[in-house]
Design an enzyme around this catalytic site. Sequence first.
Site, PDB file in Angstrom:
ATOM      1  N   THR A  85     -99.576 -19.385  38.397  1.00  0.00           N
ATOM      2  CA  THR A  85     -99.361 -17.942  38.564  1.00  0.00           C
ATOM      3  C   THR A  85     -98.482 -17.482  37.406  1.00  0.00           C
ATOM      4  OG1 THR A  85     -97.500 -18.472  40.051  1.00  0.00           O
ATOM      5  CG2 THR A  85     -99.583 -17.888  41.077  1.00  0.00           C
ATOM      6  N   GLY A 261     -85.282 -22.571  30.779  1.00  0.00           N
ATOM      7  CA  GLY A 261     -86.615 -22.202  30.312  1.00  0.00           C
ATOM      8  C   GLY A 261     -87.630 -22.843  31.218  1.00  0.00           C
ATOM      9  N   CYS A 264     -91.279 -22.125  35.207  1.00  0.00           N
ATOM     10  CA  CYS A 264     -90.950 -21.568  36.531  1.00  0.00           C
ATOM     11  C   CYS A 264     -89.820 -20.536  36.515  1.00  0.00           C
ATOM     12  CB  CYS A 264     -90.587 -22.694  37.487  1.00  0.00           C
ATOM     13  SG  CYS A 264     -92.023 -23.645  37.973  1.00  0.00           S
TER      14      CYS A 264
END
Length: 437
Positions: A85, A261, A264
């Site tokens: 996503t 970073g 996620c």
Amino acid sequence: MRISVIGCGYLGAVHAACMAKLGHTVVGIDVDERKIAELSAAKAPFYEPELEELLEDVQQTGTLTFTTDIAAAAGSDVHFICVGTPQKKGENGADLTYVDSAVENLLPHLRPGNLIVGKSTVPVGTASRLAAVLLDREPEAHLVWNPEFLREGHAVSDTLHPDRFVYGVEDGAEHHPSVAVLDDVYAIPLSTGTPRLVTDLPTAELVKTAANSFLATKISFINAMAELCDAAGADVTRLADAIGLDDRIGRKFLNAGIGFGGGCLPKDIRAFMARAGELGADQALTFLREVDAINMRRRSRVVELTRELCGDGLLGKRITVLGAAFKPESDDVRDSPALSIAAQLQLQGAVVTVSDPKALANAARRFPELHYVQDVDSALQNADAVLLLTEWREYRDLDPHLLAKSVATPRILDGRNVLDPAKWRAAGWQYRGLGRP
Ligand code: UDX
């Protein structure tokens, strides 16, 4: 049980292998033919400790197969949705195209009593929307949201021995029929006493984004303290040790440095803010904007400190960056602060050489203009400054005496505050940490 896993990236490939390890018969499905070919040959398409051994182990039992054909999901009792996503292009919200199409493509292969289990991180409200689609098309199947909390670099052990299970079911009730099915899937880890919480669908979705927001906030908090320590001449690593001894605070995730970073935390906090806005609750999350801003400021701070360290500007300076991955034990360079700093230094006229034990191929695809050298000794030859930006064990263990002979000028910026400043200074290095005097 018979299980299908749709999406075989960092999450799905590990999940498929671990479900087979737990004794289930598993088919992993992905649209990427190269990935499926590699997984079928028991090769991990990315670097993740323990994964390749696990793939070899379970494939010998014949209980784990991979395919690009979604029809192979037919006959499974439980279907895990593990697709990505990512952040939408030019927007903060999450792109749900892959989740929506995974569910849509799965629908024709479902049978009454099947369970769709969402694991991808999604904006709150997605699961209820998908449950309505399912009710319309296959009313006797159920949808559960069962977020994952695995860390890259520890994904196999986090999947086999998670610290908790969260099952989001439509009525949030313990006796919902899906609960017993998932209990069967996870029977082995549950038998060791792993806590399991049953919630309604939106709560389960929020658990994941809330956990990631908390972790991101913790890191930005300590990085804000590092800014203050820099201004006041204090040491943020000792400050973290001292406040971390309060067990309400805890020492974990209080390492100040170049910031967070990866695939996620950055995108999840942005998607969370975007979703809060849609729900009319944007005020509740305005602090995450600050969390994000503190985090991004770390990167420009390191560029400025490197300029200071080099004395007379960056133009033509040979800078060696140790680390490209967003964290050690991973080859993932998505939103990697190390790589972003390397690219900014190059744009400002430095001649940048990047080294990393595992992530160079991925880094070169993202920033082809940087110079990549795998071997650390060669990467350090004639450097005007060295930046340690990903704390791989082999970089933490570098010998400052030996290294001083390779570089042009012994200057090091420790972007993760993992080196012993006294040792490096004693070996003749100009040492600079972040938030350390
Ligand atoms: C994270 C969550 O931990 C996991 O539960 C979720 O499911 C996915 O996102 P991951 O992205 O693998 O996992 O990385 P994590 O170990 O959380 O680290 C995230 C970033 O924070 C890394 O860039 C790391 O270097 C940085 N970090 C971490 C710090 O800068 N300081 C710290 O003290 C800890």
